[in-house]
Design a protein around this motif. Structure first.
Motif, PDB file in Angstrom:
ATOM      1  N   LEU A  15       4.941  -5.404   2.506  1.00  0.00           N
ATOM      2  CA  LEU A  15       3.816  -5.469   1.581  1.00  0.00           C
ATOM      3  C   LEU A  15       3.685  -6.877   0.995  1.00  0.00           C
ATOM      4  CD1 LEU A  15       1.568  -3.991   0.016  1.00  0.00           C
ATOM      5  CD2 LEU A  15       3.284  -3.416  -1.693  1.00  0.00           C
ATOM      6  N   GLN A  19       0.896 -10.324   1.990  1.00  0.00           N
ATOM      7  CA  GLN A  19       0.005 -10.986   1.049  1.00  0.00           C
ATOM      8  C   GLN A  19      -0.034 -12.495   1.263  1.00  0.00           C
ATOM      9  OE1 GLN A  19       1.629  -9.584  -2.647  1.00  0.00           O
ATOM     10  NE2 GLN A  19       0.735  -7.556  -2.401  1.00  0.00           N
ATOM     11  N   ARG A  30       9.943 -11.634  -6.127  1.00  0.00           N
ATOM     12  CA  ARG A  30       8.855 -10.650  -6.126  1.00  0.00           C
ATOM     13  C   ARG A  30       9.345  -9.237  -5.870  1.00  0.00           C
ATOM     14  NH1 ARG A  30       3.615 -12.124  -3.551  1.00  0.00           N
ATOM     15  NH2 ARG A  30       3.051 -10.152  -4.513  1.00  0.00           N
ATOM     16  N   PHE A  83       0.202   2.621   0.834  1.00  0.00           N
ATOM     17  CA  PHE A  83       0.302   1.628  -0.234  1.00  0.00           C
ATOM     18  C   PHE A  83      -0.732   1.923  -1.326  1.00  0.00           C
ATOM     19  CE2 PHE A  83       1.904  -1.593   3.113  1.00  0.00           C
ATOM     20  CZ  PHE A  83       3.215  -1.192   2.922  1.00  0.00           C
ATOM     21  N   GLY A  84      -1.936   2.315  -0.939  1.00  0.00           N
ATOM     22  CA  GLY A  84      -2.969   2.663  -1.911  1.00  0.00           C
ATOM     23  C   GLY A  84      -2.573   3.866  -2.743  1.00  0.00           C
ATOM     24  N   TRP A  85      -1.999   4.873  -2.088  1.00  0.00           N
ATOM     25  CA  TRP A  85      -1.551   6.063  -2.808  1.00  0.00           C
ATOM     26  C   TRP A  85      -0.487   5.691  -3.836  1.00  0.00           C
ATOM     27  CZ3 TRP A  85       3.101   8.463  -3.602  1.00  0.00           C
ATOM     28  CH2 TRP A  85       3.052   9.730  -4.189  1.00  0.00           C
ATOM     29  N   VAL A  86       0.480   4.880  -3.433  1.00  0.00           N
ATOM     30  CA  VAL A  86       1.540   4.455  -4.354  1.00  0.00           C
ATOM     31  C   VAL A  86       0.930   3.729  -5.550  1.00  0.00           C
ATOM     32  CG1 VAL A  86       3.527   2.907  -4.622  1.00  0.00           C
ATOM     33  CG2 VAL A  86       3.347   4.371  -2.603  1.00  0.00           C
ATOM     34  N   ASP A  87      -0.002   2.846  -5.293  1.00  0.00           N
ATOM     35  CA  ASP A  87      -0.642   2.100  -6.368  1.00  0.00           C
ATOM     36  C   ASP A  87      -1.381   3.037  -7.326  1.00  0.00           C
ATOM     37  OD1 ASP A  87      -1.332  -0.390  -7.625  1.00  0.00           O
ATOM     38  OD2 ASP A  87      -3.342  -0.185  -6.771  1.00  0.00           O
ATOM     39  N   ARG A  88      -2.107   4.005  -6.780  1.00  0.00           N
ATOM     40  CA  ARG A  88      -2.879   4.938  -7.615  1.00  0.00           C
ATOM     41  C   ARG A  88      -2.007   5.925  -8.370  1.00  0.00           C
ATOM     42  NH1 ARG A  88      -5.507   5.262  -2.893  1.00  0.00           N
ATOM     43  NH2 ARG A  88      -4.731   7.363  -2.509  1.00  0.00           N
ATOM     44  N   GLU A  89      -0.927   6.391  -7.754  1.00  0.00           N
ATOM     45  CA  GLU A  89      -0.173   7.513  -8.304  1.00  0.00           C
ATOM     46  C   GLU A  89       1.159   7.146  -8.948  1.00  0.00           C
ATOM     47  OE1 GLU A  89      -1.667  10.245  -8.583  1.00  0.00           O
ATOM     48  OE2 GLU A  89      -3.293   9.983  -7.151  1.00  0.00           O
ATOM     49  N   PHE A  90       1.485   5.864  -9.013  1.00  0.00           N
ATOM     50  CA  PHE A  90       2.776   5.452  -9.534  1.00  0.00           C
ATOM     51  C   PHE A  90       3.017   5.972 -10.951  1.00  0.00           C
ATOM     52  CE2 PHE A  90       5.759   2.320 -11.421  1.00  0.00           C
ATOM     53  CZ  PHE A  90       6.830   2.558 -10.583  1.00  0.00           C
ATOM     54  N   SER A  91       2.018   5.863 -11.810  1.00  0.00           N
ATOM     55  CA  SER A  91       2.207   6.325 -13.190  1.00  0.00           C
ATOM     56  C   SER A  91       2.401   7.839 -13.241  1.00  0.00           C
ATOM     57  CB  SER A  91       1.044   5.892 -14.081  1.00  0.00           C
ATOM     58  OG  SER A  91      -0.168   6.437 -13.605  1.00  0.00           O
TER      59      SER A  91
END
Length: 107
Positions: A15, A19, A30, A83-91
């Protein structure tokens, strides 16, 4: 292949390297919590499997950079929904962990 991309650090490294080009020290900063030994081992495994490329500038002090190969970029594209799911659902995952821990302490 699942062992390689499913380990604790490989996806994080992919990931970050996805970038842009990064040096070893940048990667270590990082990706918090990774030891130098584990970073080196994981970078070598990703390089061995054709997912990243290591460029050594043969200078003193050493200057080495890592970037995704075409194969690594295709894997990153395939993993984009994860990766998108992790970003959206981390909280939400953090909240579930806290609720679970609170229930465990109440017992």
């Amino acid at each position: 292949m699942l062992d390689l991309i499913g380990d604790r650090w490989s996806l994080l490294i992919l990931l970050v390297v996805g970038q842009g080009t990064h040096r070893n020290g940048e990667l270590k900063r990082r990706i918090g919590g990774i030891s130098q030994k584990m970073l080196t081992q994981t970078l070598r495994a990703l390089e061995e499997n054709g997912l990243i490329e290591r460029r050594d500038f043969m200078t003193v002090p050493p200057h080495v950079e890592y970037h995704l190969t075409g194969l690594g970029a295709s894997l990153q594209q395939a993993m984009a929904p994860l990766f998108g799911w992790v970003d959206r659902e981390f909280s939400a995952v953090q909240a579930a962990r806290a609720a679970f821990a609170a229930r465990g302490q109440a017992d």
